[in-house]
Design a protein around this motif. Structure first.
Motif, short mmCIF file in Angstrom:
data_model
loop_
_atom_site.label_atom_id
_atom_site.label_comp_id
_atom_site.label_asym_id
_atom_site.label_seq_id
_atom_site.Cartn_x
_atom_site.Cartn_y
_atom_site.Cartn_z
N HIS A 18 46.00 30.27 32.96
CA HIS A 18 44.94 31.28 33.00
C HIS A 18 43.76 30.73 33.79
O HIS A 18 43.45 29.54 33.66
CB HIS A 18 44.50 31.63 31.57
CG HIS A 18 43.72 32.89 31.49
ND1 HIS A 18 42.46 33.01 32.00
CD2 HIS A 18 44.02 34.10 30.94
CE1 HIS A 18 42.00 34.24 31.78
NE2 HIS A 18 42.94 34.91 31.15
N PRO A 19 43.07 31.56 34.59
CA PRO A 19 41.93 31.07 35.39
C PRO A 19 40.79 30.45 34.57
O PRO A 19 40.09 29.59 35.06
CB PRO A 19 41.42 32.31 36.12
CG PRO A 19 42.49 33.32 36.01
CD PRO A 19 43.35 32.96 34.84
N GLU A 20 40.63 30.86 33.32
CA GLU A 20 39.55 30.31 32.49
C GLU A 20 39.96 29.01 31.82
O GLU A 20 39.13 28.34 31.22
CB GLU A 20 39.10 31.33 31.44
CG GLU A 20 40.05 31.41 30.27
CD GLU A 20 39.84 32.58 29.35
OE1 GLU A 20 39.87 32.36 28.13
OE2 GLU A 20 39.65 33.70 29.83
N HIS A 66 32.98 32.71 29.94
CA HIS A 66 33.19 33.93 30.70
C HIS A 66 32.67 35.11 29.89
O HIS A 66 32.30 34.97 28.73
CB HIS A 66 34.67 34.10 31.05
CG HIS A 66 35.58 34.19 29.86
ND1 HIS A 66 35.91 33.08 29.08
CD2 HIS A 66 36.23 35.24 29.30
CE1 HIS A 66 36.72 33.46 28.12
NE2 HIS A 66 36.93 34.77 28.23
N ARG A 67 32.65 36.28 30.52
CA ARG A 67 32.16 37.49 29.85
C ARG A 67 33.08 38.66 30.19
O ARG A 67 33.58 38.76 31.31
CB ARG A 67 30.73 37.79 30.32
CG ARG A 67 30.16 39.06 29.73
CD ARG A 67 28.68 39.25 29.96
NE ARG A 67 28.25 38.97 31.31
CZ ARG A 67 27.01 38.60 31.62
NH1 ARG A 67 26.08 38.48 30.69
NH2 ARG A 67 26.67 38.37 32.86
N LEU A 68 33.27 39.52 29.20
CA LEU A 68 34.04 40.76 29.37
C LEU A 68 33.14 41.95 29.04
O LEU A 68 32.21 41.83 28.24
CB LEU A 68 35.24 40.78 28.44
CG LEU A 68 36.26 39.66 28.58
CD1 LEU A 68 37.37 39.83 27.53
CD2 LEU A 68 36.85 39.62 29.97
N LYS A 69 33.46 43.11 29.61
CA LYS A 69 32.72 44.33 29.31
C LYS A 69 33.27 45.02 28.06
O LYS A 69 32.77 46.07 27.67
CB LYS A 69 32.80 45.31 30.48
CG LYS A 69 32.05 44.85 31.70
CD LYS A 69 32.14 45.90 32.79
CE LYS A 69 31.39 45.48 34.03
NZ LYS A 69 31.50 46.51 35.09
N ASN A 115 30.16 41.99 26.28
CA ASN A 115 29.01 41.44 26.99
C ASN A 115 28.53 40.09 26.47
O ASN A 115 27.50 39.60 26.92
CB ASN A 115 27.85 42.44 27.05
CG ASN A 115 28.24 43.71 27.79
OD1 ASN A 115 28.92 43.64 28.81
ND2 ASN A 115 27.85 44.85 27.26
N SER A 116 29.24 39.48 25.53
CA SER A 116 28.92 38.12 25.09
C SER A 116 29.52 37.15 26.10
O SER A 116 30.52 37.45 26.75
CB SER A 116 29.53 37.83 23.72
OG SER A 116 29.00 38.67 22.74
N ASP A 143 36.59 43.22 35.39
CA ASP A 143 35.56 43.16 34.35
C ASP A 143 35.36 41.74 33.81
O ASP A 143 34.64 41.53 32.86
CB ASP A 143 35.94 44.07 33.16
CG ASP A 143 36.18 45.49 33.59
OD1 ASP A 143 35.52 45.95 34.53
OD2 ASP A 143 37.04 46.14 32.98
N PHE A 144 36.02 40.77 34.42
CA PHE A 144 36.03 39.38 33.99
C PHE A 144 35.03 38.61 34.84
O PHE A 144 35.15 38.58 36.07
CB PHE A 144 37.45 38.83 34.17
CG PHE A 144 37.65 37.39 33.85
CD1 PHE A 144 37.76 36.97 32.53
CD2 PHE A 144 37.77 36.44 34.85
CE1 PHE A 144 37.98 35.62 32.23
CE2 PHE A 144 38.00 35.10 34.56
CZ PHE A 144 38.10 34.70 33.25
#
Length: 173
Positions: A18-20, A66-69, A115-116, A143-144
């Motif tokens: 995974h990229p993260e 990272h953050r997600l919507k 949004n965290s 959204d990542f």
């Protein structure tokens, strides 16, 4: 391969890098879609109602900030407890232990609010954690958002210690 090894789970579940950080595989996605007009979140177009993945992290690696919507619900499956590090929208920091030992302060599931800024780590040496993550509305890489140490330190200098551990110095290409 032993069932208590990360190699076993990576092989049997056919997980990919995974990229993260860590390994993952999408396991489910809703057939239904939802548009941004139906939500309080601004997406570009529509999203699946939900998506779900397996995610495996080893103790020598981290899941970078990272953050997600969308909200992301985490479920513990196997291995050692996983620590989820969260910087909430108001700038406060939370550290959550995902695991099955409730008497030790662990929880078998946890919701990371949309949004965290968050990442995760396995605290026990030479081990791994296997979890499931469900995102609703469904995950889409557009959204990542990932962050560098510099970006996060400018906004959250009070969280320097965890930012230095979980944020990339430079974003991967």
């Amino acid at each position: 391969m032993k069932i208590n090894s990360p190699e076993y789970w990576i092989s049997k579940l056919e997980l990919e890098a995974h990229p993260e950080g860590g390994y993952y595989k999408r396991t489910y996605q809703a057939e239904e879609k939802i548009t941004d007009q139906e939500l309080s979140v601004q997406f570009d177009g529509s999203r699946m109602l939900y998506t779900s993945i397996y995610f495996l992290l080893q103790s020598h690696d981290v899941s970078h900030f990272h953050r997600l919507k969308s909200d992301e619900l985490w479920y513990f499956h196997a291995g050692s407890p996983l620590t989820i590090h969260v910087i909430l929208e108001d700038g406060t920091y939370e550290e959550v232990k995902l695991g099955i030992h409730i008497d030790k302060g662990e929880t078998p599931q946890y919701l990371v609010p949309k949004n965290s800024i968050f990442g995760s780590s396995v605290m026990e040496k030479d081990t791994f954690s296997l979890v499931g993550c469900m995102v609703a509305p469904g995950f889409d890489f557009q959204d990542f958002e990932m962050f560098t140490q510099k970006e996060l330190l400018e906004q959250y200098p009070q969280h320097k210690e965890v930012i230095m551990k979980l944020a990339y110095e430079l974003l991967p290409v």
